[in-house]
Design a protein around this motif. Structure first.
Motif, PDB file in Angstrom:
ATOM      1  N   MET B   1       0.815  -1.199   0.000  1.00  0.00           N
ATOM      2  CA  MET B   1       0.000   0.000   0.000  1.00  0.00           C
ATOM      3  C   MET B   1       0.859   1.265   0.000  1.00  0.00           C
ATOM      4  O   MET B   1       0.514   2.278  -0.594  1.00  0.00           O
ATOM      5  N   ILE B   2       2.017   1.142   0.676  1.00  0.00           N
ATOM      6  CA  ILE B   2       2.968   2.252   0.632  1.00  0.00           C
ATOM      7  C   ILE B   2       3.379   2.518  -0.804  1.00  0.00           C
ATOM      8  O   ILE B   2       3.448   3.665  -1.252  1.00  0.00           O
ATOM      9  N   ASP B   3       3.632   1.448  -1.547  1.00  0.00           N
ATOM     10  CA  ASP B   3       4.007   1.598  -2.949  1.00  0.00           C
ATOM     11  C   ASP B   3       2.888   2.246  -3.750  1.00  0.00           C
ATOM     12  O   ASP B   3       3.117   3.115  -4.587  1.00  0.00           O
ATOM     13  N   GLU B   4       1.681   1.807  -3.460  1.00  0.00           N
ATOM     14  CA  GLU B   4       0.536   2.358  -4.171  1.00  0.00           C
ATOM     15  C   GLU B   4       0.462   3.868  -3.922  1.00  0.00           C
ATOM     16  O   GLU B   4       0.237   4.666  -4.829  1.00  0.00           O
ATOM     17  N   LEU B   5       0.685   4.255  -2.630  1.00  0.00           N
ATOM     18  CA  LEU B   5       0.666   5.682  -2.284  1.00  0.00           C
ATOM     19  C   LEU B   5       1.717   6.453  -3.077  1.00  0.00           C
ATOM     20  O   LEU B   5       1.482   7.544  -3.596  1.00  0.00           O
ATOM     21  N   ARG B   6       2.927   5.839  -3.122  1.00  0.00           N
ATOM     22  CA  ARG B   6       4.001   6.526  -3.827  1.00  0.00           C
ATOM     23  C   ARG B   6       3.632   6.725  -5.293  1.00  0.00           C
ATOM     24  O   ARG B   6       3.833   7.793  -5.876  1.00  0.00           O
ATOM     25  N   ARG B   7       3.055   5.664  -5.892  1.00  0.00           N
ATOM     26  CA  ARG B   7       2.677   5.735  -7.299  1.00  0.00           C
ATOM     27  C   ARG B   7       1.606   6.817  -7.507  1.00  0.00           C
ATOM     28  O   ARG B   7       1.689   7.641  -8.392  1.00  0.00           O
ATOM     29  N   LEU B   8       0.601   6.789  -6.600  1.00  0.00           N
ATOM     30  CA  LEU B   8      -0.468   7.782  -6.685  1.00  0.00           C
ATOM     31  C   LEU B   8       0.093   9.221  -6.611  1.00  0.00           C
ATOM     32  O   LEU B   8      -0.317  10.116  -7.329  1.00  0.00           O
ATOM     33  N   LEU B  25      -7.853  21.447 -12.818  1.00  0.00           N
ATOM     34  CA  LEU B  25      -7.303  21.241 -11.478  1.00  0.00           C
ATOM     35  C   LEU B  25      -8.397  20.808 -10.506  1.00  0.00           C
ATOM     36  O   LEU B  25      -8.175  19.977  -9.632  1.00  0.00           O
ATOM     37  N   GLU B  26      -9.582  21.403 -10.649  1.00  0.00           N
ATOM     38  CA  GLU B  26     -10.690  21.018  -9.769  1.00  0.00           C
ATOM     39  C   GLU B  26     -11.045  19.546  -9.975  1.00  0.00           C
ATOM     40  O   GLU B  26     -11.254  18.790  -9.016  1.00  0.00           O
ATOM     41  N   ARG B  27     -11.053  19.122 -11.263  1.00  0.00           N
ATOM     42  CA  ARG B  27     -11.330  17.705 -11.544  1.00  0.00           C
ATOM     43  C   ARG B  27     -10.260  16.814 -10.909  1.00  0.00           C
ATOM     44  O   ARG B  27     -10.544  15.791 -10.316  1.00  0.00           O
ATOM     45  N   LEU B  28      -9.003  17.252 -10.990  1.00  0.00           N
ATOM     46  CA  LEU B  28      -7.916  16.459 -10.401  1.00  0.00           C
ATOM     47  C   LEU B  28      -8.041  16.408  -8.885  1.00  0.00           C
ATOM     48  O   LEU B  28      -7.723  15.422  -8.233  1.00  0.00           O
ATOM     49  N   ARG B  29      -8.485  17.581  -8.288  1.00  0.00           N
ATOM     50  CA  ARG B  29      -8.645  17.594  -6.835  1.00  0.00           C
ATOM     51  C   ARG B  29      -9.664  16.514  -6.415  1.00  0.00           C
ATOM     52  O   ARG B  29      -9.424  15.725  -5.500  1.00  0.00           O
ATOM     53  N   VAL B  30     -10.795  16.492  -7.146  1.00  0.00           N
ATOM     54  CA  VAL B  30     -11.825  15.508  -6.803  1.00  0.00           C
ATOM     55  C   VAL B  30     -11.278  14.088  -6.979  1.00  0.00           C
ATOM     56  O   VAL B  30     -11.451  13.230  -6.131  1.00  0.00           O
ATOM     57  N   ARG B  31     -10.522  13.923  -8.094  1.00  0.00           N
ATOM     58  CA  ARG B  31     -10.021  12.571  -8.386  1.00  0.00           C
ATOM     59  C   ARG B  31      -9.062  12.069  -7.320  1.00  0.00           C
ATOM     60  O   ARG B  31      -9.143  10.930  -6.884  1.00  0.00           O
ATOM     61  N   TYR B  32      -8.177  12.889  -6.855  1.00  0.00           N
ATOM     62  CA  TYR B  32      -7.159  12.400  -5.926  1.00  0.00           C
ATOM     63  C   TYR B  32      -7.488  12.700  -4.472  1.00  0.00           C
ATOM     64  O   TYR B  32      -7.164  11.932  -3.580  1.00  0.00           O
ATOM     65  N   LEU B  33      -8.074  13.905  -4.209  1.00  0.00           N
ATOM     66  CA  LEU B  33      -8.200  14.327  -2.828  1.00  0.00           C
ATOM     67  C   LEU B  33      -9.647  14.391  -2.348  1.00  0.00           C
ATOM     68  O   LEU B  33      -9.895  14.747  -1.202  1.00  0.00           O
ATOM     69  N   GLY B  34     -10.570  14.064  -3.220  1.00  0.00           N
ATOM     70  CA  GLY B  34     -11.977  14.115  -2.835  1.00  0.00           C
ATOM     71  C   GLY B  34     -12.238  13.238  -1.608  1.00  0.00           C
ATOM     72  O   GLY B  34     -11.620  12.190  -1.429  1.00  0.00           O
ATOM     73  N   ARG B  35     -13.168  13.758  -0.737  1.00  0.00           N
ATOM     74  CA  ARG B  35     -13.395  13.039   0.516  1.00  0.00           C
ATOM     75  C   ARG B  35     -14.010  11.657   0.286  1.00  0.00           C
ATOM     76  O   ARG B  35     -13.706  10.704   1.005  1.00  0.00           O
ATOM     77  N   GLY B  38     -12.050  10.175  -3.697  1.00  0.00           N
ATOM     78  CA  GLY B  38     -10.641  10.454  -3.935  1.00  0.00           C
ATOM     79  C   GLY B  38      -9.773   9.222  -3.758  1.00  0.00           C
ATOM     80  O   GLY B  38     -10.028   8.404  -2.876  1.00  0.00           O
ATOM     81  N   LEU B  39      -8.753   9.102  -4.620  1.00  0.00           N
ATOM     82  CA  LEU B  39      -7.927   7.884  -4.586  1.00  0.00           C
ATOM     83  C   LEU B  39      -7.135   7.782  -3.303  1.00  0.00           C
ATOM     84  O   LEU B  39      -6.960   6.712  -2.748  1.00  0.00           O
ATOM     85  N   VAL B  40      -6.652   8.942  -2.776  1.00  0.00           N
ATOM     86  CA  VAL B  40      -5.885   8.894  -1.538  1.00  0.00           C
ATOM     87  C   VAL B  40      -6.801   8.539  -0.374  1.00  0.00           C
ATOM     88  O   VAL B  40      -6.455   7.718   0.486  1.00  0.00           O
ATOM     89  N   SER B  41      -8.023   9.144  -0.401  1.00  0.00           N
ATOM     90  CA  SER B  41      -8.979   8.800   0.647  1.00  0.00           C
ATOM     91  C   SER B  41      -9.294   7.297   0.587  1.00  0.00           C
ATOM     92  O   SER B  41      -9.452   6.650   1.618  1.00  0.00           O
ATOM     93  N   GLY B  42      -9.326   6.793  -0.637  1.00  0.00           N
ATOM     94  CA  GLY B  42      -9.571   5.378  -0.824  1.00  0.00           C
ATOM     95  C   GLY B  42      -8.558   4.531  -0.079  1.00  0.00           C
ATOM     96  O   GLY B  42      -8.904   3.542   0.576  1.00  0.00           O
ATOM     97  N   VAL B  43      -7.322   4.897  -0.127  1.00  0.00           N
ATOM     98  CA  VAL B  43      -6.273   4.168   0.574  1.00  0.00           C
ATOM     99  C   VAL B  43      -6.569   4.190   2.072  1.00  0.00           C
ATOM    100  O   VAL B  43      -6.502   3.151   2.754  1.00  0.00           O
ATOM    101  N   LEU B  44      -6.931   5.367   2.579  1.00  0.00           N
ATOM    102  CA  LEU B  44      -7.183   5.475   4.009  1.00  0.00           C
ATOM    103  C   LEU B  44      -8.350   4.578   4.431  1.00  0.00           C
ATOM    104  O   LEU B  44      -8.325   3.954   5.487  1.00  0.00           O
ATOM    105  N   ARG B  45      -9.352   4.580   3.526  1.00  0.00           N
ATOM    106  CA  ARG B  45     -10.514   3.742   3.873  1.00  0.00           C
ATOM    107  C   ARG B  45     -10.150   2.271   3.948  1.00  0.00           C
ATOM    108  O   ARG B  45     -10.750   1.513   4.648  1.00  0.00           O
ATOM    109  N   ARG B  46      -9.104   1.889   3.207  1.00  0.00           N
ATOM    110  CA  ARG B  46      -8.746   0.462   3.216  1.00  0.00           C
ATOM    111  C   ARG B  46      -7.773   0.123   4.323  1.00  0.00           C
ATOM    112  O   ARG B  46      -7.220  -0.964   4.373  1.00  0.00           O
ATOM    113  N   LEU B  47      -7.502   1.030   5.266  1.00  0.00           N
ATOM    114  CA  LEU B  47      -6.557   0.768   6.357  1.00  0.00           C
ATOM    115  C   LEU B  47      -6.993  -0.457   7.176  1.00  0.00           C
ATOM    116  O   LEU B  47      -6.162  -1.215   7.671  1.00  0.00           O
TER     117      LEU B  47
END
Lengths: 812, 336
Positions: B1-8, B25-35, B38-47
């Motif tokens: 998952m660390i690797d996935e984060l780095r890739r993201l 940029l707004e579209r990218l914000r939603v894609r990566y940082l959306g609550r 968002g892909l990063v939020s997705g990682v957190l949800r899978r903790l």
């Protein structure tokens, strides 16, 4: 000195110089000609006309019909003068001629008769005041010849600038002697028309002498070393003959009467001022040269009642003063048309005495001007006899007895030694003794003795006051050799002992900085009205410039006002100059300080398409003060004036601070002393048009010995990335954003590299008076990357410090 | 998952960098940082799928990544907004440049500065003196007795008997020589004051520059050569220099110095001017050296005084001296 070129040629016939050559030569002899006037310029069209016959006009009583022979043959002329003589010559202005006043002669018909020209009076030709009739030319002339030449009026008047050391140049003979290649030897004194020559003898005496029933006594030989008097009886006082009047006029003098004109002529010829007394008006037929008695007064020739004091030297008769010695005669004893017997005075007065007297009386005359610059004592007898001869020639009468000569202190020519070695030492060129003698002899310096390394020169009378030292003779050598004859060769030099003054260096830097900041340098006088200064002048020219300025800013503001009054709206001026405070020592010498002052008004940048041209305010002047601090006060700080303790020490005007204290900064030097002020100018202190905006200004006292610049030790650049955090604070009314920033900086510890306000916001949804201040914090550590934890910790410290110092919390 | 984060993280940073407007940029914000998505939020949800030992480090890494990406996005956003005109419309290069105010140095100061630079290269240093001075320094020490007509040449402003505003910069000669031993090579610019009314060539306060050289072996030849050298450097190599005899109480021999310049007309023709008087000068009078205690048999020197405002008038074709002291911005602004 106004010189008639004709007169000059008369006394130096061999001079052989044109007017232009004479001017060029004089310039290179140290007496440049300031102006030259062609005296015949207005007479070019005037010719000599011969009246062939004249008869009364049939239709008018006062007119005469003439036939005049001129350049174009015979023409009829109607003349307004009744006494035109057939066969005589007159100045004639033919048709088409222009009179000196600019009037052009046309063909006219007067009472039925044509007139083709005009016979002229002296007044019409601007040659005199005589308007009684047309100007009869005595003698034989060629009809049609140029009038100016025929009447010897074609002359030039040279206005020669004579330096204060050259009293000997205040005469035609003096100028001729300077110009003539053989010097003194080329000078002649021309015979007067109708002059008979005069072999006068002298009744020699010491302090006292007498002749022809007149007694002369000198009480003060220190101030009057010699007094000559000539008694002439039976004169007829009247207008001077035309040649004499013309000559005086050509030299810029006004003819008065034949006796006075004769004395003025000799003064202009030889440089010796003379005076003529009406002998019948001298009580006791006595002249006493002595100081004024207490309480005496005298009405001088010009009608002024002069208050005289006992230091002044007077010419007195048996009862009272009759003239101020060397300055001006008295009105009571002046020669008038009733005078028959006169006493001519030719005296030598001490220069400093004449100068002190005429200064005390606030006057200067042709006589005093010459006496205070030294009059040649060796030429007195010549001048006396020449004046007497001229009076006899133009006013008649007879010389009675001998010329009275009271001479308590005969003049002795000084002897000055000149060393060829010293000449070389100063001038850098080798001259032999023989060469020096050859250079100086034509100017009248007589070789008295030549030794192995010295030549003694006898100084001529006309240089007997200012050529008394070896160096004075060396100047004569250089002048005669010709300044331009000396070689011009650069030689090696040793460095001087004086260091370059650091205040000049500081001013150079400030000038460059401030101009680079868009501010233009002004120069204003250090003089101003009483409200601008505390040190008054004793003899001011005007009330507007009666005091030395206490500060520079008020003066600079008047120039800002003037710009605005002329419609120039964007004004940015700075000035470097001196300010004066009253002296606190016994001598009351004011204390001077070098200042820099700045005023700003208008747009921050030129009008342009992309904004950025807001109006300047206190924050702009604060920036300028900071710039000044950076150059002049290393380690100095710019603080709001309220933060500094103590009363107002900045520029004042009309008893109140010139800057608004609440909108003002102080410049504090590294030692904590307040050395400058910058802020908003008090509106009441200026006179501005209604559209004017805020005016800001600053003034700083420059250090009298600025510290030499210290070389900066360069810091290495960081090798690690920085971490940045933005924090917004909500400031209630009354809290300073700068205080918050200051606290933030203090709280960030060593990891905080920089903290700056990057946004300031008020209004909107904020409570009234509150502001939102956004501060960007940048953290960095040497040699490693900061962790988030460290940055967070530092941030918290910043917030804590800000809250502690100002009570302000971050916006949520 | 660390690797996935780095890739993201890398992927997101690249995407931010190539984004060109706010919408992207707004579209990218939603894609990566959306609550929610968002892909990063997705990682957190899978903790929850991780072991308790792994959770803290991955969680912290995910938070770090989110924070970093948020900052990078913000930075890029401000870049994009700032650069908007450049991307959205063509630049109009015919617009006038974005200008700042230009300050100017006073034309008289410029002349003083140019004169100073020349004399600096000839070994001179600058000296200062007070503007209020005594009769001794202004007149008497300069061999100008008050009972001599030479003292009238300059009508002086007084503060008190014996105390005056200096009428020339020559008192600096005396003050400098009193303080320093020879050799002296100084230039002394400063303000001087005369009792003159304002007209086209006079103001009561004006600048003057004094020069003084004193050493052993200084002669009239050096004097001429140095001033001629100055004149040629200041007015150009073709400049002719003429020395005319004159009188100043503190120099002997005294001279007025004239120059004749070659000026180039607008059509390229060269033209000689008339002789123009530029300074008074001369060999220092021995009495002046005696007054400061120098041995006048051993030391000689020369001095000059010139008016930089007059020089500025000639240089810029200004006919009225008063213009220099009115400080009108439109006048000063010409001397860039």
């Amino acid at each position: 000195m106004k010189v008639s070129y004709r007169w000059l040629r008369d006394v130096a016939p061999g001079i052989g110089l044109t007017v232009d050559e004479a001017m060029a030569r004089l310039a290179l002899r140290g007496a440049p000609v300031e102006a030259v006037e062609d005296l015949a310029a207005g007479l070019r069209d005037i010719v000599v006309g011969q009246v062939l016959d004249a008869r009364p006009h049939p239709n008018a009583d006062r007119l005469t019909l003439c036939r005049v022979l001129g350049p174009d043959g015979e023409v009829p002329v109607v003349c307004g003068a009744p006494d035109v003589r057939s066969g005589s010559f007159y100045p004639f202005a033919p048709v088409g001629a222009r009179l000196p006043g600019g009037f052009r002669i046309g063909k006219r018909k007067i009472r039925g008769h044509f007139s083709q020209g005009m016979l002229c009076s002296e007044r019409e030709l601007e040659l005199g005041d005589d308007q009684a009739g047309i100007m009869l030319l005595e003698g034989d002339y060629e009809a049609g010849a140029a009038f100016a030449t025929a009447a010897e009026l074609d002359d030039h008047r040279l206005d020669v600038e004579v330096t204060p050391n050259r009293g000997d140049l205040l005469s035609h003979v003096g100028i001729a002697r300077e110009l003539h290649p053989v010097g003194q030897g080329g000078i002649v004194l021309p015979a007067f028309p109708a002059g008979a020559g005069l072999e006068g003898s002298f009744a020699r005496g010491g302090s006292e002498s007498a002749s022809a029933g007149v007694r002369i006594r000198i009480e003060d030989p220190e101030l009057c070393s010699r007094y000559l008097g000539a008694v002439i009886r039976g004169v007829t006082v009247g207008p001077s003959p035309r040649w004499l009047a013309n000559r005086l006029r050509a030299a810029g003098a006004r003819p008065i009467n034949n006796v006075v004109d004769a004395t003025n002529y000799v003064m202009l010829e030889l440089g010796q001022p003379l005076h003529a007394f009406d002998l019948d008006r001298l009580a006791g037929a006595t002249i006493v040269v002595g100081r004024a008695r207490p309480g005496e007064s005298l009405v001088t020739l010009d009608g002024e009642a002069r208050t005289i004091t006992p230091e002044m030297l007077m010419i007195r008769d048996a009862d009272r003063p009759v003239a101020i010695a060397g300055v001006m005669g008295g009105r009571d004893s002046e020669v008038s048309s009733e005078s028959t017997d006169i006493l001519l005075e030719c005296a030598h007065f001490e220069p400093k005495q004449v100068r002190a007297t005429r200064r005390a009386l606030g006057m200067s005359t042709d006589a005093s001007y010459r006496f205070e610059r030294w009059v040649d004592p060796a030429t007195m007898e010549t001048a006396m006899l020449r004046a007497a001869e001229l009076v006899l020639a133009v006013a008649g009468g007879e010389l009675d007895g001998e010329v009275i000569d009271a001479c308590p202190a005969p003049w002795e020519a000084p002897v000055v030694s000149l060393r060829p070695s010293r000449v070389r030492h100063l001038l850098g060129v080798e001259f032999s003794s023989a060469e020096l003698v050859a250079l100086l002899a034509p100017l009248g310096y007589r070789e008295a003795r030549t030794g192995s390394d010295v030549v003694d020169f006898v100084i001529p009378g006309h240089r007997g006051y200012d050529t008394l030292r070896e160096v004075d003779l060396i100047e004569e050598v250089a002048r005669t050799y010709g300044y331009d004859t000396f070689p011009s060769a650069l030689s090696a030099f040793r460095p001087g002992t004086v260091p370059d003054d650091p205040v000049f260096q500081l001013e150079d830097r400030l000038r460059g900085r401030l101009a680079g900041d868009g501010i233009s340098e002004a120069q204003t006088p250090a003089l101003g009205p009483p409200r601008h200064g505390d040190v008054p002048l004793l003899n001011p020219m005007s009330a507007d410039e009666s005091h030395l300025r206490r500060d520079r800013l008020p003066g600079l503001l008047t120039h800002l006002e003037r710009n605005l009054a002329r419609g120039v709206r964007d004004v940015r001026l700075f000035e470097l100059g001196t300010a004066f405070a009253p002296g606190d020592n016994v001598a009351a010498v004011p204390r001077e300080s070098a200042r820099v002052a700045v005023v700003l008004h208008g747009r921050r940048a030129p009008l342009q398409w992309s904004g950025a041209d807001g109006r300047m305010d206190v924050h702009d002047i604060a920036g300028v003060v900071e710039l000044i601090a950076g150059e002049a006060f290393p380690g100095g700080r710019v603080l709001p004036a309220g933060a500094a303790a103590g009363g107002w020490g900045g520029p004042v005007l009309d008893g109140a601070p010139l800057l608004v204290p609440e909108r003002c900064y102080q410049l504090v030097d590294a030692m904590g002393a307040v050395v400058g002020w910058g802020g908003e100018i008090r509106a009441g202190a200026m006179d501005l048009p209604p559209w004017a905006g805020t005016v800001v200004g600053a003034e700083a006292v420059l250090p009298s010995s600025p510290a030499p610049g210290v070389a900066v030790t360069a810091r290495e650049l960081p090798d690690q990335p920085a971490s940045q955090r933005d924090v917004a604070f909500l400031l209630p009314a009354g809290t300073g954003a700068g205080d918050v920033l200051e606290a933030a900086r203090a709280g960030g510890g060593r990891l905080l590299e920089e903290a700056e306000i990057f946004d300031l916001y008020e209004g909107g949804d904020l409570p009234p008076g509150a502001r939102s201040v956004a501060i960007r914090l940048r953290f960095r550590a040497r040699g490693r990357t900061l962790t988030d934890k460290e940055v967070d910790r530092s941030c918290r410290r910043v917030l804590k410090k800000v809250k502690g110092a100002t009570g302000v919390e971050p916006r949520s | 998952m660390i690797d996935e984060l780095r890739r993201l993280r890398e992927e997101a940073l690249d995407a931010f960098a190539s984004a060109r407007d706010v919408g992207e940029l707004e579209r990218l914000r939603v894609r990566y940082l959306g609550r929610k998505e968002g892909l990063v939020s997705g990682v957190l949800r899978r903790l929850g799928s991780l072991t308790p030992e792994e959770r803290p480090s991955v969680g912290a890494a995910a938070n770090r990544a989110r924070k970093l990406l948020a900052e990078a996005l913000q930075d890029r956003l401000s870049e994009v907004t700032a650069a908007r005109p450049a991307t959205e419309r063509a630049l109009d290069l015919t617009l006038p440049p974005r200008r700042k105010w230009r300050g100017t140095i006073h034309p008289v100061s410029q002349v003083i500065d140019d004169i100073w630079r020349i004399f600096q290269s000839l070994g001179f240093a600058r000296a200062r003196g007070p503007e209020v001075d005594t009769e001794w320094y202004n007149f008497v020490a300069l061999n100008t007795p008050l009972d001599h007509p030479a003292a009238d040449e300059q009508d002086t402003l007084y503060l008190a008997p014996g105390l005056l505003l200096r009428s020339h910069t020559s008192p600096v000669q005396i003050r400098t020589m009193e303080r320093y031993p020879p050799p002296i090579r100084i230039l002394a610019p400063g303000m001087v004051y005369r009792r003159d009314t304002y007209d086209a060539t006079h103001t009561p306060a004006f600048a003057q520059i004094e020069g003084l050289v004193v050493d052993e072996g200084v002669t009239f030849v050096d004097f001429k050569a140095t001033l001629a050298e100055f004149a040629r450097r200041f007015w150009g190599p073709g400049t002719q220099v003429r020395f005319r005899p004159s009188f100043f109480p503190f120099t002997e021999p005294s001279a007025e110095v004239d120059v004749k310049r070659v000026i180039v007309r607008e059509d390229g023709r060269e033209e000689e001017t008339d002789w123009i008087e530029i300074m008074g000068a001369g060999m220092v009078d021995p009495a002046v050296l005696d007054n400061v205690g120098y041995d006048s048999e051993r030391y000689t020197g020369w001095a000059f005084g010139m008016g930089p405002a007059r020089v500025a008038m000639l240089r810029h074709g200004v006919r009225d001296l008063r213009l220099f002291y009115e400080n009108d911005m439109r006048f000063l602004g010409q001397f860039t």
